[in-house]
Each structure stands twice: as structure tokens, then as C-alpha cells.
Design a protein around this motif. Structure first.
Motif, PDB file in Angstrom:
ATOM      1  N   GLY A 139     -22.882 -68.246 -16.470  1.00 25.41           N
ATOM      2  CA  GLY A 139     -22.566 -69.539 -15.725  1.00 25.41           C
ATOM      3  C   GLY A 139     -22.072 -68.854 -14.178  1.00 25.41           C
ATOM      4  N   ARG A 140     -22.322 -67.828 -13.620  1.00 28.32           N
ATOM      5  CA  ARG A 140     -21.877 -67.311 -12.448  1.00 28.32           C
ATOM      6  C   ARG A 140     -22.886 -67.198 -11.671  1.00 28.32           C
ATOM      7  NH1 ARG A 140     -18.732 -63.465 -15.929  1.00 28.32           N
ATOM      8  NH2 ARG A 140     -20.266 -61.921 -15.393  1.00 28.32           N
ATOM      9  N   ALA A 141     -22.575 -67.590 -10.296  1.00 27.24           N
ATOM     10  CA  ALA A 141     -23.412 -67.137  -9.154  1.00 27.24           C
ATOM     11  C   ALA A 141     -22.506 -66.883  -7.926  1.00 27.24           C
ATOM     12  CB  ALA A 141     -24.124 -68.589  -8.716  1.00 27.24           C
ATOM     13  N   SER A 142     -22.953 -66.038  -7.108  1.00 29.09           N
ATOM     14  CA  SER A 142     -22.162 -65.345  -6.215  1.00 29.09           C
ATOM     15  C   SER A 142     -22.753 -65.327  -4.841  1.00 29.09           C
ATOM     16  CB  SER A 142     -21.768 -63.902  -6.467  1.00 29.09           C
ATOM     17  OG  SER A 142     -22.836 -63.154  -6.783  1.00 29.09           O
ATOM     18  N   VAL A 143     -21.829 -65.077  -3.634  1.00 30.64           N
ATOM     19  CA  VAL A 143     -22.693 -64.979  -2.239  1.00 30.64           C
ATOM     20  C   VAL A 143     -21.740 -64.173  -1.629  1.00 30.64           C
ATOM     21  CG1 VAL A 143     -21.220 -67.000  -1.487  1.00 30.64           C
ATOM     22  CG2 VAL A 143     -23.642 -66.206  -0.151  1.00 30.64           C
ATOM     23  N   ARG A 144     -22.132 -63.069  -0.585  1.00 22.98           N
ATOM     24  CA  ARG A 144     -21.353 -62.417   0.133  1.00 22.98           C
ATOM     25  C   ARG A 144     -20.738 -63.280   1.415  1.00 22.98           C
ATOM     26  NH1 ARG A 144     -21.326 -56.072   0.265  1.00 22.98           N
ATOM     27  NH2 ARG A 144     -20.393 -56.518  -1.547  1.00 22.98           N
ATOM     28  N   LEU A 145     -19.510 -63.148   1.774  1.00 28.98           N
ATOM     29  CA  LEU A 145     -18.851 -63.587   3.181  1.00 28.98           C
ATOM     30  C   LEU A 145     -18.605 -62.526   3.814  1.00 28.98           C
ATOM     31  CD1 LEU A 145     -18.346 -66.489   4.160  1.00 28.98           C
ATOM     32  CD2 LEU A 145     -16.228 -66.356   3.111  1.00 28.98           C
ATOM     33  N   ARG A 146     -19.249 -62.368   5.162  1.00 27.21           N
ATOM     34  CA  ARG A 146     -18.715 -61.342   5.830  1.00 27.21           C
ATOM     35  C   ARG A 146     -17.995 -61.853   7.522  1.00 27.21           C
ATOM     36  NH1 ARG A 146     -19.592 -55.871   6.161  1.00 27.21           N
ATOM     37  NH2 ARG A 146     -21.285 -56.210   4.460  1.00 27.21           N
ATOM     38  N   ALA A 147     -17.295 -61.139   7.872  1.00 26.36           N
ATOM     39  CA  ALA A 147     -16.557 -61.633   9.172  1.00 26.36           C
ATOM     40  C   ALA A 147     -17.447 -61.042  10.282  1.00 26.36           C
ATOM     41  CB  ALA A 147     -15.278 -61.108   9.123  1.00 26.36           C
ATOM     42  N   ALA A 148     -17.521 -61.892  11.446  1.00 27.23           N
ATOM     43  CA  ALA A 148     -18.226 -61.154  12.492  1.00 27.23           C
ATOM     44  C   ALA A 148     -17.521 -60.200  13.284  1.00 27.23           C
ATOM     45  CB  ALA A 148     -18.562 -62.426  13.286  1.00 27.23           C
ATOM     46  N   VAL A 149     -18.119 -59.886  14.418  1.00 26.84           N
ATOM     47  CA  VAL A 149     -17.700 -59.015  15.555  1.00 26.84           C
ATOM     48  C   VAL A 149     -16.520 -59.629  16.149  1.00 26.84           C
ATOM     49  CG1 VAL A 149     -17.959 -57.421  17.666  1.00 26.84           C
ATOM     50  CG2 VAL A 149     -19.996 -57.734  15.557  1.00 26.84           C
ATOM     51  N   ASP A 150     -15.409 -58.960  16.348  1.00 24.99           N
ATOM     52  CA  ASP A 150     -14.322 -59.245  17.119  1.00 24.99           C
ATOM     53  C   ASP A 150     -14.613 -59.546  18.671  1.00 24.99           C
ATOM     54  OD1 ASP A 150     -12.017 -60.135  18.300  1.00 24.99           O
ATOM     55  OD2 ASP A 150     -10.840 -58.786  16.917  1.00 24.99           O
ATOM     56  N   PRO A 151     -14.472 -60.734  19.118  1.00 25.73           N
ATOM     57  CA  PRO A 151     -14.810 -61.103  20.562  1.00 25.73           C
ATOM     58  C   PRO A 151     -13.872 -60.361  21.462  1.00 25.73           C
ATOM     59  CG  PRO A 151     -14.022 -63.161  19.651  1.00 25.73           C
ATOM     60  CD  PRO A 151     -14.091 -62.100  18.456  1.00 25.73           C
ATOM     61  N   GLY A 152     -12.613 -60.253  21.161  1.00 19.33           N
ATOM     62  CA  GLY A 152     -11.491 -59.832  22.069  1.00 19.33           C
ATOM     63  C   GLY A 152     -11.269 -58.566  22.094  1.00 19.33           C
ATOM     64  N   ALA A 153     -10.257 -58.316  22.872  1.00 16.13           N
ATOM     65  CA  ALA A 153      -9.788 -56.857  22.781  1.00 16.13           C
ATOM     66  C   ALA A 153      -8.483 -56.652  22.030  1.00 16.13           C
ATOM     67  CB  ALA A 153      -9.139 -56.455  24.273  1.00 16.13           C
ATOM     68  N   PRO A 154      -8.082 -55.600  21.414  1.00 15.26           N
ATOM     69  CA  PRO A 154      -6.998 -55.535  20.591  1.00 15.26           C
ATOM     70  C   PRO A 154      -5.689 -55.845  21.285  1.00 15.26           C
ATOM     71  CG  PRO A 154      -8.472 -53.613  20.109  1.00 15.26           C
ATOM     72  CD  PRO A 154      -8.738 -54.308  21.583  1.00 15.26           C
ATOM     73  N   SER A 155      -5.696 -55.902  22.633  1.00 15.85           N
ATOM     74  CA  SER A 155      -4.460 -56.304  23.131  1.00 15.85           C
ATOM     75  C   SER A 155      -4.249 -57.643  23.372  1.00 15.85           C
ATOM     76  CB  SER A 155      -4.432 -55.537  24.733  1.00 15.85           C
ATOM     77  OG  SER A 155      -5.498 -55.944  25.461  1.00 15.85           O
TER      78      SER A 155
END
Length: 548
Positions: free
Chosen positions: A324-340
Motif C-alpha cells: 500500500g506504499r507509493a513514493s516520490v523523490r523531492l529535491r531542493a534546487a540550486v541556491d540562487p544567493g551567495a553564502p554571505s
């Protein structure tokens, strides 16, 4: 309003009940009542507030209050009494203890016009036309507006004061309560021995308003009405659950960020159990692999922050496996800013539901009596949600609705043309709450109550334009559009029929400092029918503050 008819008087009563929701709740402990803790019987307004709470424990407390006030008994699946009811025993009116949670979740489903519910009742076998059934409920609840159950419905914005042909909007809990009220015979409490310290049942059933007004002459089908009430709960017991329970992802510097596999499980265990009470109309089976398809729906305001499945942010469909299980992968995108840059975050809810509710019903209840699928499958149901928080780096523009919750008011000015008469705003006010995430308005409400005055043929015209609806739009401009507004008016001492209106508007921020904003509001109304001859635009300067 001079010469106001029953529609206006009804609205005044409903308005007072809604205002009562804003009063502070009495101090008391929350959580699921245990065997040593007495379920709390709250007022209708307090119960409505508890059922609307985002806190699951508070919603459970609201569900216990509903049962305690109405006199519905609660038993464990093994038959141990947890809450005394007016009709005890296996053949009496009761729910099982795990179904208290089910009732609490039913208070949070989507809503549908009540006419859709009465249509399904008619199709199930009630020998009354859907519109006649709706009018039976409307009249009975207006005449019994002081009863606890009716006050609860009103406090939950199930408003029978209007004359709309579709009726009020109702959720799954309201439908269950109205089936109980209309078709299950109310009884005087049986005096049975109670455990020491247990809360006694009410002296009489708290339901039966519509039953007494005509429901006693109707029947649902070949089974007792209590069996259909229990079948509604059994269908709601079939749930799609998401894991993990929450997620936090970081967008990646120079490449994709964190990834997470989201798993949806079709849980039929509670609906499959045989327990205390008569044999149920519905007993769940484990659906065959692939018989149930789950749709994962990401929130639009996570666009640009995450991708679902193979890419992008479109809904993703997946068939359940043998478990009874179904799954999907969720992935974060590229960070648009600088670490600072300052770290920012947005939280959205990934949702999962059956692609076909009727198909899910038939896959789970393979031996359901004829007619039950068409009655129950379209019923509003809870949607599984997974809160996902995504973090990235960037700089905010403070002259916009930045992420967070904004609230404020605005006093409108302007005119509305009504059947040739010009009515001027006389203290019209808009109250609003906007929840912004990821640069998009994702939740909230806009409410207007506008008093209008004017003259026609030497007679004074007094009118009230009111309505409430959800906002939309983005950080640069929030919008709203809905067709649930109404105009109530009187000419001299004569009250005229209530007219439906379409309302749309726009909040445009101009200046701000990330905690306060000022800007321009425009609101346009028109009659939903050209023959009404209603049109006008009102404007205001709004002020809003952020709760963070």
C-alpha cells in the motif's frame, strides 16, 4: 436596519456567534482525554474554535466536546465504555475511541455545497428531492437556532441564514452531524450504572432537530440510520499517511541541494477491524497492488525551490505496491544567493490523495452494499500533508509582502450603483490576513463589511455589503476574487431580497520596512446577474503589520 426581514436578523445572530469565536478560550488542559481525565464539554463557540485549531490535541478536545454534549457514547474496540452516552450498548449510538481522532480530522476537510450532500442522500434512498431536503434543514435549524448543535454549526460557519440554492458549505464532520441529526431517532438517556468519577450522559440526546421536523418520516435505505453514520466514519478511517512527518531541505550552492524520498501509505487497518457493535456495512480489505494510485501535489510557492519526481513541480502520480506504499523523490534546487547573503526559508506542504476516490473506495471495500460507493466516495476527506521547509540565501525587498503572516484593516470610500441608485460608503471596512511563503500568498482571508446609504425617489436606501474569501497573488500585489458576497438592502421600511455579488480586489504595497507596510486597496463589486444592475469600485489606503 428598519423593517429588516428574517434574513438580516439571522445574519445578526450568526455574526454574534462568529464574534464569539474571537473571545479567549477558557483556561483548561488540552490533549486526548485519558481514562483518568474527564472529557470536557465546551460551549459551541469554544468547541468550534478547538476544532479549527492547528494543534491536533486541541482538535481532539473539540471532537470529545461534540460527543459529550450530544450524548454520543464512546467505547474501545473491545467494548469498554470510555464516555457515557444517552443510548449505551452495542446497538446504541456510539463511536469507537480511535474514531474520535477521525472526527477531529473530518473537521479539517475541504467543503462542498450542502446541496451536493442532499443529492447523495436522495440517491441513497431518501424519498425527498435534494432542494426540499436542504429547505427542511434550513427551516429546522432557523427555528431551533438556540440548540447546542445548531449553534456549533453556525460557529463553524455552516450558515443557514441565507437563501442560496446551493446551501451552506459543509465539511465531512458537518455532514456526519447532519445525518445523525436528521435520521437517527433521539432518545432520553438510559440510566445505567456509570464508573466512579465518569462524566454522566446528558439527560436527552443533543441531536434530533431535523428528525423532529420531518426526518422521522424519511429513511436512508435498508439498514438502520446508525449503520450509515458508522459507514461514514469507516470510509473516513481509510487514510493516506505520509512519512517522514516533516522535512527540511537546503538548496545547494552551485548544484542541486538535499533530496528526500516521500512515502505515502494507504492505511486501511482501522477500517478493517471488527469491533464492538453490530456488524458494519463496510469492512476494509487490503487493496491489490497497483489498484490505488496516489497523486503527490506540491505547493505552488515552492516553485524554484524544489523539484518533484523527474523534475519541475507538476503533480506526480504513483501506483501503490503490495504494502500500500507509493513514493516520490523531492529535491531542493540550486541556491540562487551567495553564502554571505542572509539565510531565508519557506515552508510548504506536499499533499497526497487518491487519484480516484471512487476507485479507492471500491478497491478497499470490495463487498460494499450497492449504493454506498456513490454516497460516500464523493464525501470530503482529509488530505495527507507533509510540511517541507527549504532554506536558501538571498536579500528581501521590504516594500513588498515579505514571507510571513500579514494582517491589517482598511476603511473604504466610494460609491456603488444599485438599480439606478447611487449608494455611498458609510464606514465600510476590510479586514485581511495574508500568509506569504516563497514570495506567494498561500493562505489567509479577506473580509469586508460595508455600510452603504443613498436615496431613491425621495426614500432612504440602507444597504450592507458583506463577504469573505481567500487571497491569492504574490509579494508585489495580493489579490482576491470570490462570488460569495451579498448585498442586503431596504428602501424606506421595505426590505428587499438579498442579492449575490462578485467581489474582486487588489492590495498594492507602496512603502515598508519588512515589519509594516502601507499601500493602496481597490475593491470592485458587481451583481452576479446583469439584471441586478449592481456595480461599483471602492478604494482605500491600507496598513499592514507582519507577525513574522
Amino acid at each position: 436596519m428598519a423593517g429588516a426581514g428574517p434574513g438580516v436578523a439571522r445574519r445578526a445572530i450568526v455574526g454574534g456567534l462568529v464574534l464569539a469565536l474571537l473571545l479567549p478560550l477558557l483556561a483548561c488542559t488540552g490533549g486526548l482525554p485519558g481514562r483518568d481525565e474527564e472529557p470536557v464539554a465546551l460551549s459551541p463557540e469554544q468547541t468550534a474554535a478547538a476544532l479549527a485549531s492547528p494543534d491536533p490535541a486541541e482538535r481532539r478536545r473539540g471532537a470529545w466536546s461534540v460527543l459529550a454534549n450530544l450524548g454520543v457514547a464512546v467505547y474501545t474496540p473491545a467494548g469498554e465504555q470510555v464516555l457515557a452516552g444517552v443510548s449505551p450498548g452495542p446497538d446504541g449510538v456510539h463511536v469507537l475511541e480511535p474514531q474520535v481522532d477521525t472526527l477531529a480530522e473530518m473537521a479539517g476537510t475541504a467543503r462542498e455545497p450542502m446541496l451536493d450532500f442532499t443529492r447523495r442522500l436522495s440517491a441513497l434512498g431518501v424519498r425527498r428531492e435534494p432542494a426540499e431536503l436542504l429547505e427542511l434543514y434550513r427551516t429546522a435549524y432557523w427555528q431551533a437556532r438556540d440548540r447546542w448543535l445548531v449553534r456549533l454549526l453556525q460557529a463553524r460557519k455552516v450558515d443557514f441564514s441565507g437563501d442560496g440554492e446551493l446551501g451552506p458549505s459543509v465539511d465531512a464532520l458537518s455532514e456526519w452531524l447532519m445525518l445523525l441529526d436528521g435520521f437517527v431517532a433521539p432518545v432520553v438517556a438510559s440510566r445505567v450504572p456509570e464508573r466512579a468519577g465518569e462524566r454522566p450522559a446528558p439527560e436527552a440526546a443533543g441531536w434530533g432537530v431535523v428528525y423532529a421536523a420531518g426526518g422521522r418520516d424519511l429513511s436512508l435505505g435498508g439498514a438502520p440510520a446508525t449503520a450509515y453514520a458508522q459507514a461514514m466514519l469507516r470510509w473516513q478511517d481509510v487514510r493516506i499517511r505520509l512519512s517522514p512527518q516533516n522535512a527540511r531541505l537546503a538548496q545547494g550552492a552551485g548544484g542541486p541541494g538535499d533530496a528526500l524520498d516521500v512515502v505515502a501509505t494507504v492505511d486501511t487497518a482501522q477500517a478493517a477491524a471488527t469491533a464492538f457493535g453490530p456488524a458494519p456495512l463496510l469492512v476494509a480489505a487490503s487493496p491489490a497492488p497497483g489498484a490505488v494510485e496516489v497523486v503527490f501535489s506540491p505547493p505552488a510557492h515552492l516553485a524554484g525551490h524544489v523539484e518533484l519526481g523527474g523534475g519541475g513541480l507538476s503533480p506526480h502520480r504513483a501506483a501503490a505496491d503490495a504494502a500500500g506504499r507509493a513514493s516520490v523523490r523531492l529535491r531542493a534546487a540550486v541556491d540562487p544567493g551567495a553564502p554571505s547573503d542572509p539565510e531565508r526559508s519557506v515552508t510548504g506542504h506536499v499533499r497526497a490523495a487518491a487519484a480516484d476516490e471512487l476507485g479507492l473506495f471500491r478497491a478497499v471495500f470490495t463487498s460494499a452494499p450497492q449504493g454506498l460507493a456513490a454516497f460516500l466516495a464523493p464525501m470530503p476527506r482529509p488530505v495527507a500533508t507533509l510540511p517541507v521547509t527549504v532554506s536558501w540565501h538571498g536579500v528581501e525587498d521590504c516594500a513588498t509582502f515579505t514571507d510571513g503572516e500579514w494582517s491589517g484593516t482598511a476603511t473604504l470610500s466610494g460609491t456603488v450603483r444599485v438599480a439606478g441608485a447611487t449608494l455611498r460608503s458609510n464606514g465600510g471596512q476590510v479586514r485581511f490576513r495574508l500568509v506569504v511563503a516563497g514570495g506567494n500568498v498561500v493562505d489567509g482571508e479577506v473580509e469586508q463589511v460595508i455600510d452603504l446609504t443613498g436615496t431613491v425617489d425621495g426614500r432612504q436606501v440602507v444597504a450592507t455589503l458583506d463577504g469573505v474569501g481567500p487571497p491569492a497573488g504574490g509579494a508585489g500585489a495580493a489579490t482576491f476574487a470570490y462570488t460569495t458576497s451579498t448585498l442586503e438592502q431596504s428602501v424606506g421600511d421595505q426590505s428587499l431580497p438579498t442579492v449575490k455579488l462578485a467581489t474582486q480586489g487588489r492590495f498594492t504595497p507602496r512603502t515598508g520596512d519588512c515589519s509594516t507596510l502601507t499601500g493602496d486597496l481597490s475593491l470592485t463589486v458587481r451583481g452576479t446577474r446583469a439584471a441586478d444592475g449592481i456595480t461599483g469600485t471602492l478604494t482605500a489606503r491600507f496598513e499592514a503589520t507582519s507577525a513574522g
